[in-house]
Each structure stands twice: as structure tokens, then as C-alpha cells.
Design a protein around this motif. Structure first.
Motif, PDB file in Angstrom:
ATOM      1  N   GLN A  37      11.930 -89.851  55.128  1.00 57.64           N
ATOM      2  CA  GLN A  37      12.541 -89.019  56.369  1.00 57.64           C
ATOM      3  C   GLN A  37      13.723 -88.305  56.110  1.00 57.64           C
ATOM      4  O   GLN A  37      14.117 -87.244  56.496  1.00 57.64           O
ATOM      5  N   ALA A  38      14.789 -89.052  55.617  1.00 58.81           N
ATOM      6  CA  ALA A  38      16.144 -88.403  55.390  1.00 58.81           C
ATOM      7  C   ALA A  38      16.124 -87.453  54.255  1.00 58.81           C
ATOM      8  O   ALA A  38      16.623 -86.111  54.533  1.00 58.81           O
ATOM      9  N   ASN A  39      15.142 -87.352  53.360  1.00 59.02           N
ATOM     10  CA  ASN A  39      14.833 -86.284  52.338  1.00 59.02           C
ATOM     11  C   ASN A  39      14.316 -85.242  52.988  1.00 59.02           C
ATOM     12  O   ASN A  39      14.491 -84.171  52.643  1.00 59.02           O
ATOM     13  N   LYS A  58      18.793 -93.107  63.285  1.00 56.85           N
ATOM     14  CA  LYS A  58      18.771 -93.979  62.116  1.00 56.85           C
ATOM     15  C   LYS A  58      18.700 -93.280  60.933  1.00 56.85           C
ATOM     16  O   LYS A  58      19.559 -93.598  60.043  1.00 56.85           O
ATOM     17  N   VAL A  59      18.153 -92.167  60.822  1.00 58.12           N
ATOM     18  CA  VAL A  59      18.060 -91.184  59.688  1.00 58.12           C
ATOM     19  C   VAL A  59      19.420 -90.453  59.351  1.00 58.12           C
ATOM     20  O   VAL A  59      19.699 -90.539  58.205  1.00 58.12           O
ATOM     21  N   VAL A  60      19.910 -90.066  60.483  1.00 54.14           N
ATOM     22  CA  VAL A  60      21.124 -89.481  60.361  1.00 54.14           C
ATOM     23  C   VAL A  60      22.471 -90.600  59.753  1.00 54.14           C
ATOM     24  O   VAL A  60      23.130 -90.150  59.154  1.00 54.14           O
ATOM     25  N   GLN A  71      25.711 -92.354  55.528  1.00 57.42           N
ATOM     26  CA  GLN A  71      26.326 -93.516  54.507  1.00 57.42           C
ATOM     27  C   GLN A  71      26.349 -92.511  53.143  1.00 57.42           C
ATOM     28  O   GLN A  71      26.963 -93.315  52.434  1.00 57.42           O
ATOM     29  N   ASN A  72      25.473 -91.780  52.960  1.00 58.34           N
ATOM     30  CA  ASN A  72      25.355 -90.974  51.661  1.00 58.34           C
ATOM     31  C   ASN A  72      26.194 -89.786  51.676  1.00 58.34           C
ATOM     32  O   ASN A  72      26.268 -89.092  50.846  1.00 58.34           O
ATOM     33  N   ASP A 120      29.533 -88.345  68.640  1.00 57.06           N
ATOM     34  CA  ASP A 120      29.528 -89.489  69.387  1.00 57.06           C
ATOM     35  C   ASP A 120      27.802 -89.458  69.744  1.00 57.06           C
ATOM     36  O   ASP A 120      27.521 -88.658  70.666  1.00 57.06           O
ATOM     37  N   TRP A 121      27.312 -90.336  69.497  1.00 57.72           N
ATOM     38  CA  TRP A 121      25.978 -90.516  70.006  1.00 57.72           C
ATOM     39  C   TRP A 121      25.671 -90.895  71.330  1.00 57.72           C
ATOM     40  O   TRP A 121      24.679 -90.917  72.030  1.00 57.72           O
ATOM     41  N   LEU A 122      26.842 -91.156  71.854  1.00 60.37           N
ATOM     42  CA  LEU A 122      26.931 -91.463  73.557  1.00 60.37           C
ATOM     43  C   LEU A 122      26.524 -90.271  74.234  1.00 60.37           C
ATOM     44  O   LEU A 122      26.290 -90.288  75.395  1.00 60.37           O
ATOM     45  N   GLN A 123      26.859 -89.050  73.690  1.00 56.78           N
ATOM     46  CA  GLN A 123      26.813 -87.843  74.339  1.00 56.78           C
ATOM     47  C   GLN A 123      25.282 -87.444  74.429  1.00 56.78           C
ATOM     48  O   GLN A 123      24.650 -88.401  73.506  1.00 56.78           O
ATOM     49  N   ASP A 124      24.888 -86.541  74.931  1.00 60.85           N
ATOM     50  CA  ASP A 124      23.491 -86.341  75.322  1.00 60.85           C
ATOM     51  C   ASP A 124      22.709 -85.685  73.882  1.00 60.85           C
ATOM     52  O   ASP A 124      21.816 -85.817  73.632  1.00 60.85           O
ATOM     53  N   ASP A 125      23.578 -84.720  73.432  1.00 63.09           N
ATOM     54  CA  ASP A 125      23.301 -84.210  72.407  1.00 63.09           C
ATOM     55  C   ASP A 125      24.378 -83.770  71.467  1.00 63.09           C
ATOM     56  O   ASP A 125      25.147 -82.719  71.537  1.00 63.09           O
ATOM     57  N   PRO A 126      24.674 -84.880  70.560  1.00 64.38           N
ATOM     58  CA  PRO A 126      25.923 -84.782  69.695  1.00 64.38           C
ATOM     59  C   PRO A 126      25.701 -83.545  68.430  1.00 64.38           C
ATOM     60  O   PRO A 126      24.515 -83.351  67.990  1.00 64.38           O
ATOM     61  N   MET A 127      26.682 -82.935  68.072  1.00 71.27           N
ATOM     62  CA  MET A 127      26.708 -82.177  67.071  1.00 71.27           C
ATOM     63  C   MET A 127      26.922 -82.786  65.484  1.00 71.27           C
ATOM     64  O   MET A 127      27.416 -83.889  65.559  1.00 71.27           O
ATOM     65  N   ILE A 128      26.146 -82.157  64.519  1.00 71.00           N
ATOM     66  CA  ILE A 128      25.952 -82.953  63.333  1.00 71.00           C
ATOM     67  C   ILE A 128      26.606 -82.001  62.288  1.00 71.00           C
ATOM     68  O   ILE A 128      25.882 -80.731  62.337  1.00 71.00           O
TER      69      ILE A 128
END
Length: 221
Positions: free
Chosen positions: A147-149, A190-192, A197-198, A205-213
């Protein structure tokens, strides 16, 4: 239980012919056994331990669609050590100085019941001790990597260096040909986290409704 209650239980279970022990006598029995009984493993019992250990390791082969096997962790030297200790303890309970085949058989049975059942991957039926040792089976780790790839492949067609989690989830699911391959936000997290980690992504912050990545590297892991 006190002595009277234990006597009642013994009679209720039909153990009237067996001598009863007080708690003090039982503790003294255990203490004496630990000090004076040091069982040695017989050659036959050693062979049976090896056979049982090899059998446990063989339980972790997952069959893929083309017939090739992918190995998962089913038994490690730590599990072999546990089998040896259990076998010695069972012999000690009998006040035997020799570990016999019956002790090994019971040790293997106890190990399978207590440990292997907890390590069974419900989706594949394979035994994988990683589900106990690291909290995640090899099959789950493999799926997350796939899923990550897939997520990185989606991001390679995305022109910006930041993306909202909801937007990323929508793009990923849109790219999936099978409905069963689509994921929910909890799975995306989980995938993010695996990609973090890589050092491929960095999420807010995942406590937010829609975090920025933030997108750091789009190459496959």
C-alpha cells in the motif's frame, strides 16, 4: 482456598484416593524439587525437541498464488529454549532426573496452545510469532508495504509537495481497480506512518480532522 475448602473440592472431583497436601506442604514440595531435581535431557528427548522445533518453524510458510513460499517467523531460538525449560519442569514435577519423551510431548502441546494460537494470522491461518513479538504479522507488514508503494505511485503524478490526508486518501482509492483494495482513513494513517519511518512523508498532527502531509521522497521503499 483454605484447607477445608480444598478438601471439599478434592472430594467433589472424585479424588478421595489421593493424599491431600496443605499449602505449606505443597510449597515445600516445589522448593525441594527446585533445589534437588535437575533433570538431564535424554538423547531420545533431544531428538524429539529438535523435531518439534523444526515442525513449528515449518508452520510459517505462506503459499502464494504461483506456488512459491514466503517465510514468516514461527519459531526462534527463544521458543526452543522455552520448550527445553518446559520439558525440564515437567520432568521435575515427576521427580525425575531424566527428561523423557512424554515431557517433550506435553511441552510442545502446551506451547502450541499457549503461544501458537495467539500467533495465528486470522487472514491466512499461518503461524507468525511476529504478531506477538512486534505486534504485527509478516502478512500485515507486507500488505502495508504494498500500500505504501501504491501511495508513492499516486504521489508521483501529484505536482505539489504538500497534500491533505483526505485528498491523498481520495486519490489513492480512485487509483484502485478493485473495491477491496480501497482503504479507510485509519489504514491510511498506518501506511503514512510506515512512509514516515522511511523518510518519504512527514504528517502533521493526526488529532486534527485533516492533517497536512509533506512529501519528501516519491521513490518506492
Amino acid at each position: 482456598y483454605d484447607d477445608e475448602e480444598r478438601e471439599q473440592l478434592r472430594q467433589a472431583n472424585g479424588d478421595n484416593d489421593l493424599p491431600s497436601l496443605t499449602q505449606k506442604e505443597f510449597m515445600e514440595y516445589i522448593s525441594w524439587s527446585r533445589r534437588h531435581i535437575q533433570p538431564k535431557i535424554s538423547n531420545e528427548a533431544a531428538e524429539k525437541l529438535i523435531e518439534g522445533y523444526v515442525e513449528m518453524r515449518s508452520l510459517g510458510r505462506l503459499k502464494s498464488g504461483n506456488g512459491s513460499g514466503r517465510k514468516t517467523i514461527t519459531a526462534t531460538p527463544r521458543q526452543l529454549e522455552s520448550l527445553i525449560r518446559l520439558s525440564e519442569s515437567l520432568a521435575r514435577m515427576r521427580h525425575s532426573q531424566i527428561v523423557e519423551n512424554q515431557d517433550v510431548d506435553e511441552a510442545i502441546r502446551l506451547h502450541k496452545v499457549a503461544t501458537m494460537a495467539a500467533a495465528t494470522d486470522p487472514r491466512t491461518g499461518a503461524i507468525d510469532l511476529d504478531s506477538i513479538n512486534v505486534g504485527q504479522s509478516a502478512q500485515e507488514r507486507y500488505q502495508i508495504q504494498q500500500q505504501a508503494n501504491g501511495l508513492l505511485a499516486v504521489l508521483r503524478t501529484y505536482g505539489r509537495n504538500n497534500i491533505r490526508a483526505s485528498n491523498l486518501l481520495n486519490k489513492y482509492n480512485t487509483a484502485q481497480q478493485s473495491p477491496s483494495d480501497k482503504i479507510e482513513m485509519a489504514e491510511l494513517k498506518k501506511v503514512v506512518q510506515r512512509l514516515e519511518q522511511n523518510e518519504k512523508l512527514r504528517a502533521g498532527d493526526w488529532l486534527q480532522d485533516d492533517p497536512m502531509i509533506a512529501i519528501l521522497d516519491r521513490n518506492d521503499i
